[in-house]
Design a protein around this motif. Structure first.
Motif, PDB file in Angstrom:
ATOM      1  N   LEU A   5      -0.957 -19.374  -9.837  1.00  0.00           N
ATOM      2  CA  LEU A   5      -0.055 -18.574  -8.983  1.00  0.00           C
ATOM      3  C   LEU A   5      -0.837 -17.880  -7.871  1.00  0.00           C
ATOM      4  O   LEU A   5      -0.344 -17.727  -6.747  1.00  0.00           O
ATOM      5  CB  LEU A   5       0.730 -17.554  -9.813  1.00  0.00           C
ATOM      6  CG  LEU A   5       1.771 -18.117 -10.794  1.00  0.00           C
ATOM      7  CD1 LEU A   5       2.650 -16.993 -11.333  1.00  0.00           C
ATOM      8  CD2 LEU A   5       2.634 -19.194 -10.168  1.00  0.00           C
ATOM      9  N   ASP A   6      -2.061 -17.477  -8.175  1.00  0.00           N
ATOM     10  CA  ASP A   6      -2.897 -16.870  -7.128  1.00  0.00           C
ATOM     11  C   ASP A   6      -3.081 -17.840  -5.963  1.00  0.00           C
ATOM     12  O   ASP A   6      -3.035 -17.455  -4.792  1.00  0.00           O
ATOM     13  CB  ASP A   6      -4.280 -16.502  -7.687  1.00  0.00           C
ATOM     14  CG  ASP A   6      -4.253 -15.206  -8.488  1.00  0.00           C
ATOM     15  OD1 ASP A   6      -3.319 -14.399  -8.288  1.00  0.00           O
ATOM     16  OD2 ASP A   6      -5.169 -15.017  -9.316  1.00  0.00           O
ATOM     17  N   VAL A  12       0.301 -18.184  -4.026  1.00  0.00           N
ATOM     18  CA  VAL A  12       0.578 -16.998  -3.195  1.00  0.00           C
ATOM     19  C   VAL A  12      -0.346 -16.993  -1.970  1.00  0.00           C
ATOM     20  O   VAL A  12       0.092 -16.721  -0.844  1.00  0.00           O
ATOM     21  CB  VAL A  12       0.410 -15.703  -4.023  1.00  0.00           C
ATOM     22  CG1 VAL A  12       0.401 -14.474  -3.125  1.00  0.00           C
ATOM     23  CG2 VAL A  12       1.529 -15.602  -5.065  1.00  0.00           C
ATOM     24  N   ARG A  34       0.949 -19.481   0.567  1.00  0.00           N
ATOM     25  CA  ARG A  34       2.168 -19.003   1.225  1.00  0.00           C
ATOM     26  C   ARG A  34       1.874 -17.881   2.193  1.00  0.00           C
ATOM     27  O   ARG A  34       2.478 -17.813   3.272  1.00  0.00           O
ATOM     28  CB  ARG A  34       3.181 -18.555   0.165  1.00  0.00           C
ATOM     29  CG  ARG A  34       3.713 -19.726  -0.639  1.00  0.00           C
ATOM     30  CD  ARG A  34       4.656 -19.291  -1.716  1.00  0.00           C
ATOM     31  NE  ARG A  34       5.853 -18.685  -1.154  1.00  0.00           N
ATOM     32  CZ  ARG A  34       7.043 -18.719  -1.735  1.00  0.00           C
ATOM     33  NH1 ARG A  34       7.190 -19.316  -2.894  1.00  0.00           N
ATOM     34  NH2 ARG A  34       8.089 -18.143  -1.178  1.00  0.00           N
ATOM     35  N   GLN A  35       0.974 -16.994   1.800  1.00  0.00           N
ATOM     36  CA  GLN A  35       0.646 -15.890   2.711  1.00  0.00           C
ATOM     37  C   GLN A  35       0.040 -16.396   4.009  1.00  0.00           C
ATOM     38  O   GLN A  35       0.115 -15.738   5.034  1.00  0.00           O
ATOM     39  CB  GLN A  35      -0.301 -14.899   2.027  1.00  0.00           C
ATOM     40  CG  GLN A  35       0.451 -13.968   1.084  1.00  0.00           C
ATOM     41  CD  GLN A  35      -0.460 -13.092   0.266  1.00  0.00           C
ATOM     42  OE1 GLN A  35      -1.639 -13.407   0.105  1.00  0.00           O
ATOM     43  NE2 GLN A  35       0.074 -12.010  -0.267  1.00  0.00           N
TER      44      GLN A  35
END
Lengths: 576, 576
Positions: free
Chosen positions: B188-189, B192, B195-196
């Motif tokens: 998930l890191d 994210v 996406r960031q």
């Protein structure tokens, strides 16, 4: 453009998808438009953390029965000037959200012409207090031309201050197509700057075709919303332009253009408003209305929905929008049918924001929106005097339902050596008075098509520099209109026999009202009735008026500096 | 993603469009696939400054007659591991460019497992010396599992060093779907982080469906290339996944999947290679071959071309690619027909880069590609000794034509207290020797299905950590193969009676050859014949060998740390 997220947000969605926690909201029993397959699906729509969990069978903390209704992704408006609604963005948001529009790409070209970058930032800040998601393109033509006096000038260097912002997705409609085709420095600088920042570039090229169109497109300009004939739209789409079929208050191209859309090419076309008055938003609707119109003209309903959702999302790179699929934002328009396109409920980021065409929020957010004084100097009735001469004068000819104008070679009426309005032949006087810098500029011309038999109608909205523009039957009423607009700090006024009989103050940059949507609509309605009482034959004379100074759209225009022949791209004298 | 440009570049195009200067090149007389309208057009294709001027009638400094031919936008490969071709990127470029592929999105997962970020950067640098346009996604799963010793580990924090690069467009296939569905921190890191930075996220979710698929997708993972049935592909596409139909050397899904593509949904699907051997590139082709196959299975030829051009361009945000329209990059595949998809010429940025399937450039660009020593310590024939025990052992069973393996409970053959290969029953010894860190790890097991009667075959390519993997009939030949691979700094070798009888050195990270495309193909051919001479019954034993350590695919695998039962997801001893 991918919506940001956190690990916790993702975990919430994962758990809801696996049903180890309930959804926040479940819309149950509806038929869902799947924009990927082009099919309808049945099932619950699960929503959590403001996003779509999935389509299936879900438990929700809240369950809303939408049996029999159709669920579409929220509609996306790809090109609009919010200022043209006379509403501040937060009020505009109330209007369009209630119609199912959940995302808007706005070109704050009008306020930028009045007050530059601070105006753009003020627009952005005002929408932040609403649920509407608004992205901006930076106005590329401030001023639109050198033919008029604007309140600001924005160079590529100026625009570069904002181009990197996340809420800025591109360069706005490049109206200076002659400049592009001639390879002019200033406009190419802006294009290069936008490309270097990886941003979109919107176009505006009415009737441009052949080698000139090719030249224009070769710079990377990617869209057009100015097509008026199927042939024009076909040529542009076939060359890679994203064709935005416009159905605004004044410029209505949908009927003419929709026939060129087919199942092979609709991925490169959408439906936009460009300029819409609040009355239209309230009475007709926004994209919901466009969809109803498109389907009534033979477009498959799901194709139409795709044109208003996934198509503009893909074009703008909004991977979080445009579809009701897992992980995308829960922006949902709930419709009674796919023929009436009657919007029953609207959800934005999973929250109910409108029901039965009424927004569920009332914020006005006016405190931070900027006022500017009307800086008019040296104006009086004497400024309006025009010497009479025999022979044809260049009269601006209104074309109903279009923003194109004709140049009509007509003999004026003379009295005591001066040219005067001739109501019998519907040749009225038009004046444009500079209001940004106190230059004292006033230009006077003649226009045919308004049909006024008495009085005058004026506005501080006059594209694109928004100088004061008045059409009237006599100098006294024209001057009275100008005075009132100055006193209001901007507005739309109707004058008869020297007295103001109706008005809408527009103190926000001289473009927008302080009032809420419904009140702006009521005042506008009163204004329109007042103009009609003067004999006006136009459906929306304020909109028509506002486009008469727009010296980028053929054929004949008038700015604070004089008459402009757009085809020859030069000033022309009143008399031929 | 908009290609950068300069004002002078734009002016050149504008002038060529207006015919105030000649085009650099004109392709005259062809039929042009218009991906926007889905129609064929006739006309000259004008090219200047590496970009499309337009379609019409143009004068060129150079005119090339393409009468009767079809002009398509250059093809775009959306998902491939270049390393699997055993070619360095610059040689891979020669192969695929000659087949009309002008842009590639590569996932450098293999080299990243060997040497981390510097390997990724080296791949990028190597393609820069060729005309091929290559974008990269960052490998999301390095190492793929904790069961083996890799050369590198890449965390979200490590990947963030490169995610902002313009040539990096996303996060590579998220193979750890159990981790995503469980909401594991590390994966998930990475999601994210991607996406960031506004980047794409590719997926890899074989047979994942229902709530697990929804959970996986809800994180923003947007594509999949692992579908094997139409039902799987339909479910994924309908949920918003971009379906990449794979037709690689070993994993061939096109025939099974192409039937689910239709005129409504093809905008969310493309054709990819994933892993392709040089022999296939030379003999079958690349995307040209996929297109021929797709149309032979009933897909409309223009739809097929759209799936290989504008569709992947839109998906990746390549607004400068995917169409032959004004201002886009002049990447052109010239085809003899839209049924044979026979590539006659290929232009990249307006330059002829291949003709009659031969690339017009020979650069090898090897100087900067990284070699890494084989860090093998403490290995000798004695490392291969396995004590004999009565009772069943866990033998890896090859399933011809599949990557899946069986676990076969078979009695081994014993001699003097040690277990030995039994050629009569085709139970051979397999050894995996750690080569990144000098741990001294050697794991030994047994495998059934190769059919060798003598000698050994070994490789430094072994997914995903690429330790040395050898199958053989006796310890002496296995040890000789390991020694030769170490001496070569990586390679694929065939040994008989202690002597190397054929080999392909792979000194670039132990994965890629220093040789040109044609020589790699010839050596591979010789290697395959040499293995066949040992009695091998497999079509491509090096490919089979390379997947035996891949501890994410059922059932029994072997890594440098031992035998792995993928179903129980744990190590298991040799003897039951």
């Amino acid at each position: 453009m991918t919506a940001h997220t956190t690990k916790e947000g993702l975990r919430t969605l994962i758990q809801a998808a696996r049903k180890t926690r309930p959804c926040d909201t479940v819309l149950s029993g509806g038929r869902i438009v799947n924009v990927f397959t082009g099919q309808l699906e049945s099932g619950d729509l699960g929503i959590a953390a403001g996003r779509i969990v999935g389509i299936g069978s879900y438990e929700g903390i809240e369950t809303i029965d939408v049996s029999g209704a159709y669920l579409c992704p929220g509609f996306i408006e790809s090109h609009i000037h919010i200022e043209s609604s006379c509403l501040v963005p937060s009020q505009f948001a109330r209007g369009v959200l209630s119609r199912g529009t959940t995302t808007v790409i706005a070109d704050p070209h009008e306020i930028a012409n009045v007050m530059g970058l601070p105006g753009i930032v003020a627009m952005h800040n005002d929408v932040l207090i609403t649920p509407l998601e608004v992205y901006f393109v930076l106005p590329s033509c401030v001023p639109a031309t050198g033919f008029e006096t604007s309140g600001a000038t924005l160079s590529a260097d100026d625009l570069s201050d904002l181009i990197g912002e996340e809420w800025v997705i591109g360069l706005g409609e490049v109206m200076d197509f002659p400049g592009v085709i001639a390879g002019a420095d200033d406009v190419l600088d802006k294009i290069v700057m936008a490309r270097q920042n990886g941003k979109l570039i919107d176009g505006h090229a009415p009737l441009v075709s052949g080698g000139n169109l090719t030249a224009y497109l070769s710079t990377g300009i990617g869209s057009d919303h100015e097509c008026t004939s199927p042939a024009e739209a076909r040529e542009k789409l076939s060359q890679g332009m994203f064709v935005m079929i416009r159905e605004g208050t004044d410029a209505r191209n949908l009927s003419a253009l929709i026939g060129m859309i087919n199942e092979k090419n609709f991925w490169f076309a959408t439906l936009v408003g460009d300029d819409i008055h609040p009355r239209d938003i309230i009475e007709r609707g926004h994209i919901d209305y466009f969809l109803k119109r498109a389907t009534s003209e033979g477009i498959d309903p799901i194709t139409a929905v795709r044109m208003a959702t996934i198509v503009p999302a893909m074009r703008a790179g909004f991977s979080h929008l445009g579809a009701l699929s897992p992980g995308r934002q829960a922006d949902v328009a709930v419709l009674g049918s796919l023929s009436a396109f009657d919007v029953k409920m609207v959800f934005k980021k999973g929250k109910l924001v409108a029901r039965d065409l009424r927004a569920s929020f009332e914020n006005s957010g006016l405190s931070d929106m900027p006022r500017v004084p009307m800086r008019v100097s040296g104006f009086g009735p004497e400024s309006l005097s025009v010497p009479f001469r025999n022979g044809a004068a260049r009269v601006i000819g209104i074309i109903p339902g279009q923003i194109l104008t004709d140049e009509l070679p007509l003999e004026l009426k003379g009295e005591n050596g001066v040219a005067v309005p001739d109501m019998e032949r519907d040749i009225l006087k038009i004046a444009v008075i500079e209001r940004h810098r106190g230059t004292g500029n006033t230009a006077v011309g003649f226009v045919k098509g308004f049909g006024l038999k008495a009085g005058a109608v004026g506005s501080s909205v006059g594209h694109d520099s928004h100088n004061i523009t008045v059409v009237g039957t006599n100098d006294g009423d024209i001057a009275a209109a100008v005075r009132r607009i100055v006193d209001l700090g901007g507005g739309q006024v109707v004058v008869r026999d020297g007295a103001v009989i109706s008005e809408l103050a527009l103190p926000i940059a001289g473009l927008m009202s302080e009032l809420v949507l419904e009140d702006v609509d009521a005042r506008t309605d009163k204004n329109l009735k007042a103009v009609a009482s003067l004999g006006c034959v136009l459906e929306n004379p304020f909109m028509t008026l506002s486009f008469l100074p727009l010296a980028v759209i053929p054929k004949l225009r008038i700015t604070d500096r004089g008459l402009v022949d757009v085809d020859s791209f030069d000033f022309v004298p009143l008399y031929v």
